[in-house]
Design a protein around this motif. Sequence first.
Motif, short mmCIF file in Angstrom:
data_model
loop_
_atom_site.label_atom_id
_atom_site.label_comp_id
_atom_site.label_asym_id
_atom_site.label_seq_id
_atom_site.Cartn_x
_atom_site.Cartn_y
_atom_site.Cartn_z
N GLU A 1 -3.18 3.83 -2.86
CA GLU A 1 -3.10 2.79 -3.88
C GLU A 1 -2.67 1.50 -3.21
OE1 GLU A 1 -1.51 4.09 -7.89
OE2 GLU A 1 -0.56 5.55 -6.56
N THR A 2 -3.35 0.39 -3.55
CA THR A 2 -3.07 -0.90 -2.94
C THR A 2 -2.94 -1.97 -4.00
OG1 THR A 2 -4.31 -0.27 -0.96
CG2 THR A 2 -3.90 -2.61 -1.27
N TRP A 3 -1.92 -2.79 -3.88
CA TRP A 3 -1.73 -3.97 -4.72
C TRP A 3 -1.76 -5.18 -3.80
CZ3 TRP A 3 0.81 0.59 -5.49
CH2 TRP A 3 0.75 1.15 -6.76
N THR B 1 0.84 -1.19 0.00
CA THR B 1 0.00 0.00 0.00
C THR B 1 0.87 1.24 0.00
OG1 THR B 1 -1.67 -1.19 1.27
CG2 THR B 1 -1.87 1.20 1.19
N THR C 1 -7.69 1.53 -5.79
CA THR C 1 -7.47 2.89 -5.31
C THR C 1 -8.62 3.24 -4.39
OG1 THR C 1 -8.60 3.86 -7.21
CG2 THR C 1 -6.22 3.65 -7.36
N LYS D 1 -4.91 9.70 -3.68
CA LYS D 1 -5.61 8.53 -3.19
C LYS D 1 -4.62 7.45 -2.76
CE LYS D 1 -9.68 9.07 -6.09
NZ LYS D 1 -10.56 8.43 -7.06
N TYR E 1 -5.20 -4.60 -8.12
CA TYR E 1 -4.88 -3.20 -7.87
C TYR E 1 -6.15 -2.47 -7.49
CZ TYR E 1 -3.83 1.69 -8.91
OH TYR E 1 -3.69 3.04 -8.84
#
Length: 123
Positions: free
Chosen positions: A89-91, A78, A122, A87, A120
Amino acid sequence: MADKYVGQIVLEINGAEYEVTSVEPTLKTGRKVVKTMNRTGRATGTVGGIEEHELKISVPIPKSGEPEWRALVDAKLTIYPQEGGGKRETWTGCSLIDVGSKYQVEGESTRDLNIVALNYYTE
């Protein structure tokens, strides 16, 4: 009128925070050109594919307590923009592909990580 930009970025992997010098996310759509035999001699369109998310990350090498990067499998990564800009962002489903090192005369030595992610988001 002053524009506001995103400040520093904090990298979190499975709840632990790490300093980062750079992050380069890449999205590959997986689309391919459809080649057919026709009078125009051109491709007629594209076909959908499977998305791939790749991240190139550079982290400074600490004097002690460096994480075992080889064990990075099915992790969550993250990026939190600080100061309320942008924002999050997370993977998810992140796994290490390869790791390299960079040693310089000036500046800090870094580990260069190539990571693939399955998803992925957001927020």
